[in-house]
Write an enzyme that holds these catalytic residues in place. Sequence first.
Site, PDB file in Angstrom:
ATOM      1  N   GLN A 133       0.780 -61.862  95.632  1.00 38.93           N
ATOM      2  CA  GLN A 133       1.705 -62.907  96.083  1.00 38.93           C
ATOM      3  C   GLN A 133       3.091 -62.324  96.360  1.00 38.93           C
ATOM      4  O   GLN A 133       3.765 -61.876  95.431  1.00 38.93           O
ATOM      5  CB  GLN A 133       1.825 -63.970  94.981  1.00 38.93           C
ATOM      6  CG  GLN A 133       2.811 -65.081  95.271  1.00 38.93           C
ATOM      7  CD  GLN A 133       3.035 -65.967  94.046  1.00 38.93           C
ATOM      8  OE1 GLN A 133       3.012 -65.480  92.917  1.00 38.93           O
ATOM      9  NE2 GLN A 133       3.235 -67.241  94.259  1.00 38.93           N
ATOM     10  N   GLY A 134       3.520 -62.362  97.606  1.00 32.60           N
ATOM     11  CA  GLY A 134       4.840 -61.831  97.964  1.00 32.60           C
ATOM     12  C   GLY A 134       5.840 -62.953  98.147  1.00 32.60           C
ATOM     13  O   GLY A 134       6.162 -63.336  99.288  1.00 32.60           O
ATOM     14  N   TYR A 135       6.345 -63.493  97.054  1.00 33.29           N
ATOM     15  CA  TYR A 135       7.362 -64.543  97.109  1.00 33.29           C
ATOM     16  C   TYR A 135       8.737 -63.973  96.718  1.00 33.29           C
ATOM     17  O   TYR A 135       9.656 -63.921  97.517  1.00 33.29           O
ATOM     18  CB  TYR A 135       7.002 -65.684  96.138  1.00 33.29           C
ATOM     19  CG  TYR A 135       6.082 -66.768  96.673  1.00 33.29           C
ATOM     20  CD1 TYR A 135       5.093 -66.495  97.608  1.00 33.29           C
ATOM     21  CD2 TYR A 135       6.185 -68.083  96.208  1.00 33.29           C
ATOM     22  CE1 TYR A 135       4.242 -67.491  98.070  1.00 33.29           C
ATOM     23  CE2 TYR A 135       5.343 -69.086  96.672  1.00 33.29           C
ATOM     24  CZ  TYR A 135       4.376 -68.787  97.601  1.00 33.29           C
ATOM     25  OH  TYR A 135       3.548 -69.783  98.053  1.00 33.29           O
ATOM     26  N   SER A 168       2.791 -59.141  91.333  1.00 33.29           N
ATOM     27  CA  SER A 168       1.719 -58.820  90.383  1.00 33.29           C
ATOM     28  C   SER A 168       0.564 -58.108  91.084  1.00 33.29           C
ATOM     29  O   SER A 168       0.062 -58.588  92.104  1.00 33.29           O
ATOM     30  CB  SER A 168       1.188 -60.093  89.720  1.00 33.29           C
ATOM     31  OG  SER A 168       2.185 -60.692  88.934  1.00 33.29           O
ATOM     32  N   GLU A 251      -0.381 -72.612  91.510  1.00 36.41           N
ATOM     33  CA  GLU A 251      -0.092 -71.475  90.621  1.00 36.41           C
ATOM     34  C   GLU A 251       0.295 -71.999  89.228  1.00 36.41           C
ATOM     35  O   GLU A 251      -0.153 -71.478  88.207  1.00 36.41           O
ATOM     36  CB  GLU A 251       1.053 -70.640  91.209  1.00 36.41           C
ATOM     37  CG  GLU A 251       1.421 -69.474  90.312  1.00 36.41           C
ATOM     38  CD  GLU A 251       2.536 -68.602  90.877  1.00 36.41           C
ATOM     39  OE1 GLU A 251       3.126 -68.976  91.906  1.00 36.41           O
ATOM     40  OE2 GLU A 251       2.807 -67.551  90.275  1.00 36.41           O
ATOM     41  N   GLU A 373      13.325 -73.220  82.644  1.00 33.10           N
ATOM     42  CA  GLU A 373      14.504 -74.039  82.988  1.00 33.10           C
ATOM     43  C   GLU A 373      14.268 -74.760  84.326  1.00 33.10           C
ATOM     44  O   GLU A 373      14.607 -75.942  84.473  1.00 33.10           O
ATOM     45  CB  GLU A 373      15.765 -73.159  83.090  1.00 33.10           C
ATOM     46  CG  GLU A 373      16.270 -72.607  81.763  1.00 33.10           C
ATOM     47  CD  GLU A 373      15.471 -71.400  81.269  1.00 33.10           C
ATOM     48  OE1 GLU A 373      14.682 -70.839  82.063  1.00 33.10           O
ATOM     49  OE2 GLU A 373      15.606 -71.029  80.092  1.00 33.10           O
TER      50      GLU A 373
HETATM   51  C1  LIG Z   1       4.869 -61.397  84.598  1.00 31.97           C
HETATM   52  C2  LIG Z   1       5.475 -61.831  85.893  1.00 31.97           C
HETATM   53  C3  LIG Z   1       4.715 -61.838  87.034  1.00 31.97           C
HETATM   54  C4  LIG Z   1       5.270 -62.234  88.265  1.00 31.97           C
HETATM   55  N1  LIG Z   1       4.484 -62.173  89.385  1.00 31.97           N
HETATM   56  C5  LIG Z   1       5.024 -62.476  90.572  1.00 31.97           C
HETATM   57  C6  LIG Z   1       4.257 -62.331  91.775  1.00 31.97           C
HETATM   58  O1  LIG Z   1       3.079 -61.943  91.739  1.00 31.97           O
HETATM   59  N2  LIG Z   1       4.841 -62.609  92.955  1.00 31.97           N
HETATM   60  C7  LIG Z   1       6.126 -63.053  93.045  1.00 31.97           C
HETATM   61  O2  LIG Z   1       6.579 -63.307  94.154  1.00 31.97           O
HETATM   62  N3  LIG Z   1       6.904 -63.184  91.930  1.00 31.97           N
HETATM   63  C8  LIG Z   1       6.370 -62.904  90.704  1.00 31.97           C
HETATM   64  N4  LIG Z   1       7.148 -63.024  89.564  1.00 31.97           N
HETATM   65  C9  LIG Z   1       8.559 -63.387  89.707  1.00 31.97           C
HETATM   66  C10 LIG Z   1       8.920 -64.770  89.175  1.00 31.97           C
HETATM   67  O3  LIG Z   1       8.451 -65.778  90.028  1.00 31.97           O
HETATM   68  C11 LIG Z   1      10.439 -64.802  89.015  1.00 31.97           C
HETATM   69  O4  LIG Z   1      10.781 -63.856  88.017  1.00 31.97           O
HETATM   70  C12 LIG Z   1      10.962 -66.166  88.622  1.00 31.97           C
HETATM   71  O5  LIG Z   1      10.800 -67.086  89.667  1.00 31.97           O
HETATM   72  C13 LIG Z   1      12.445 -66.123  88.198  1.00 31.97           C
HETATM   73  O6  LIG Z   1      13.215 -65.508  89.151  1.00 31.97           O
HETATM   74  P1  LIG Z   1      14.234 -64.322  88.738  1.00 31.97           P
HETATM   75  O7  LIG Z   1      13.465 -63.344  87.915  1.00 31.97           O
HETATM   76  O8  LIG Z   1      14.879 -63.830  89.972  1.00 31.97           O
HETATM   77  O9  LIG Z   1      15.282 -65.018  87.775  1.00 31.97           O
HETATM   78  P2  LIG Z   1      16.586 -65.817  88.209  1.00 31.97           P
HETATM   79  O10 LIG Z   1      16.239 -66.806  89.260  1.00 31.97           O
HETATM   80  O11 LIG Z   1      17.676 -64.845  88.496  1.00 31.97           O
HETATM   81  O12 LIG Z   1      16.919 -66.592  86.881  1.00 31.97           O
HETATM   82  C14 LIG Z   1      17.633 -65.990  85.793  1.00 31.97           C
HETATM   83  C15 LIG Z   1      17.844 -67.057  84.718  1.00 31.97           C
HETATM   84  O13 LIG Z   1      18.652 -68.126  85.232  1.00 31.97           O
HETATM   85  C16 LIG Z   1      17.990 -69.367  85.080  1.00 31.97           C
HETATM   86  N5  LIG Z   1      18.250 -70.228  86.226  1.00 31.97           N
HETATM   87  C17 LIG Z   1      18.264 -69.870  87.530  1.00 31.97           C
HETATM   88  N6  LIG Z   1      18.500 -70.936  88.314  1.00 31.97           N
HETATM   89  C18 LIG Z   1      18.624 -71.997  87.476  1.00 31.97           C
HETATM   90  C19 LIG Z   1      18.857 -73.401  87.681  1.00 31.97           C
HETATM   91  N7  LIG Z   1      19.007 -73.918  88.917  1.00 31.97           N
HETATM   92  N8  LIG Z   1      18.897 -74.219  86.595  1.00 31.97           N
HETATM   93  C20 LIG Z   1      18.741 -73.702  85.337  1.00 31.97           C
HETATM   94  N9  LIG Z   1      18.521 -72.384  85.089  1.00 31.97           N
HETATM   95  C21 LIG Z   1      18.462 -71.560  86.140  1.00 31.97           C
HETATM   96  C22 LIG Z   1      16.523 -69.024  84.996  1.00 31.97           C
HETATM   97  O14 LIG Z   1      15.782 -70.032  84.320  1.00 31.97           O
HETATM   98  C23 LIG Z   1      16.549 -67.705  84.249  1.00 31.97           C
HETATM   99  O15 LIG Z   1      16.614 -67.937  82.863  1.00 31.97           O
HETATM  100  C24 LIG Z   1       6.619 -62.645  88.334  1.00 31.97           C
HETATM  101  C25 LIG Z   1       7.391 -62.655  87.167  1.00 31.97           C
HETATM  102  C26 LIG Z   1       6.846 -62.244  85.964  1.00 31.97           C
HETATM  103  C27 LIG Z   1       7.707 -62.246  84.745  1.00 31.97           C
END
Ligand SMILES: Cc1cc2nc3c(=O)[nH]c(=O)nc-3n(C[C@H](O)[C@H](O)[C@H](O)COP(=O)(O)OP(=O)(O)OC[C@H]3O[C@@H](n4cnc5c(N)ncnc54)[C@H](O)[C@@H]3O)c2cc1C
Length: 389
Positions: A133-135, A168, A251, A373
């Site tokens: 998944q490339g999101y 992933s 998902e 969150e």
């Molecule tokens: C094990 C694992 C597997 C993953 N696999 C994939 C994958 O296959 N493909 C893919 O595309 N992505 C994948 N991800 C990525 C995942 O979708 C993102 O890590 C997630 O959406 C959070 O984005 P970020 O890490 O950029 O955190 P950020 O968006 O930077 O958030 C940082 C912190 O700020 C908080 N925050 C941000 N905005 C708000 C808001 N509006 N209100 C309240 N709190 C907020 C968040 O809750 C978090 O605590 C994976 C992540 C993990 C940990």
Amino acid sequence: MAEGDMGEFREDVRAWLEANCPAEMREPVRGESDMCWGGRNPAFKSEAQRRWLEAMAERGWTVPDWPKDYGGGGLSPAETKVLRQEMARIGARNPLMSFGISMLGPALLKYGDEEQKKRFLTEIARGEIRWCQGYSEPGAGSDLASLQTKCEDKGDHWLVNGQKVWTSYADKADWIFCLVRTDPQVPKHQGISFLLFDMASEGVSTRPILLISGYSPFCETFFDDVKVPKDQLVGALNKGWDVAKYLLGHEREMISGMGLGGQSDSLGQALAAAVADDPILRADVARFDVDQMAFRAMSERFIDELKVGQAHPAQPSMMKYAGTELNKARHELVMAAGGSDALEWESERSNKGKAAREWLRTKANSIEGGTSEIQLGIVAKRILELPGG
Ligand SMILES: Cc1cc2nc3c(=O)[nH]c(=O)nc-3n(C[C@H](O)[C@H](O)[C@H](O)COP(=O)(O)OP(=O)(O)OC[C@H]3O[C@@H](n4cnc5c(N)ncnc54)[C@H](O)[C@@H]3O)c2cc1C
């Protein structure tokens, strides 16, 4: 077929499973290496694992409720439930772990054209292609619509440039479903498209990222002038956000399943010896078991509603939040019951630190698929209808 008329169907399913599910595939999954992910070059752990996948795929039961034309079993929601119950009764393993089944497939069924459905859904059902998944991108996680991976129309193909992160199993996947920016001039949600392409395409590269658990389940993924055939865009141009959101619901439904606790009925039974002399821990475990029972009941109702199209669109967020919190609590209790021994990391006795590594892995549960969150924000706004931004 109605719930009440399921007797004959149940008997057929039971007899078929008895004849086709190898004994080894009825043993609990011991870890990730026990799971079958299929793919172009599948790595079967045993002959039994290969036979089980082939038998289930042949019957269309890797995706029992998909139409037969696309490799599914054509079962009704009630029949699908009977199959799941009968598999659970004998402890039959899921024959195929697949982002294709749990994420892309439902999106293709809703948004794909006929050719895409015939081609990709059939391959997914048979476990022939492993998807990633490339999101997420370095600047687009919770605020996913800010993604910048550029996709240009070059007449006879798309040209993709950019970077994804946390992808992933990108280093093991055959294909990717990917969100790309096809129009940078319009408001951010309106310029995104949903594209499928082969990870073996020229210009695609991956770099694994190491977690604190010692595992490396995801990667940075780079696209440098990747050429993609025109017919691999799903849904309408610049309407990829609708596809993306629909897929995210599926998902989150998948991830919420970790709250069910696999094949163990009660954490209390599993930890009985360890907690016998500790009344405080025993009370914590009892509370957990009750929460898990409530979650299972809620989950069953949710899946029933989902299958007949009656689930609230924001319900996967509620289930994802509850299921992942429960899974984290389960592993906290396993560690508490294990005491300092549970922190042991390398020895054969600790199975190479299985308990500790799994506990550390759960820390990511409330991040992957959208953070807790963000899920709570969705529940507040869309289910509780609270005011907010
Ligand atoms: C094990 C694992 C597997 C993953 N696999 C994939 C994958 O296959 N493909 C893919 O595309 N992505 C994948 N991800 C990525 C995942 O979708 C993102 O890590 C997630 O959406 C959070 O984005 P970020 O890490 O950029 O955190 P950020 O968006 O930077 O958030 C940082 C912190 O700020 C908080 N925050 C941000 N905005 C708000 C808001 N509006 N209100 C309240 N709190 C907020 C968040 O809750 C978090 O605590 C994976 C992540 C993990 C940990």
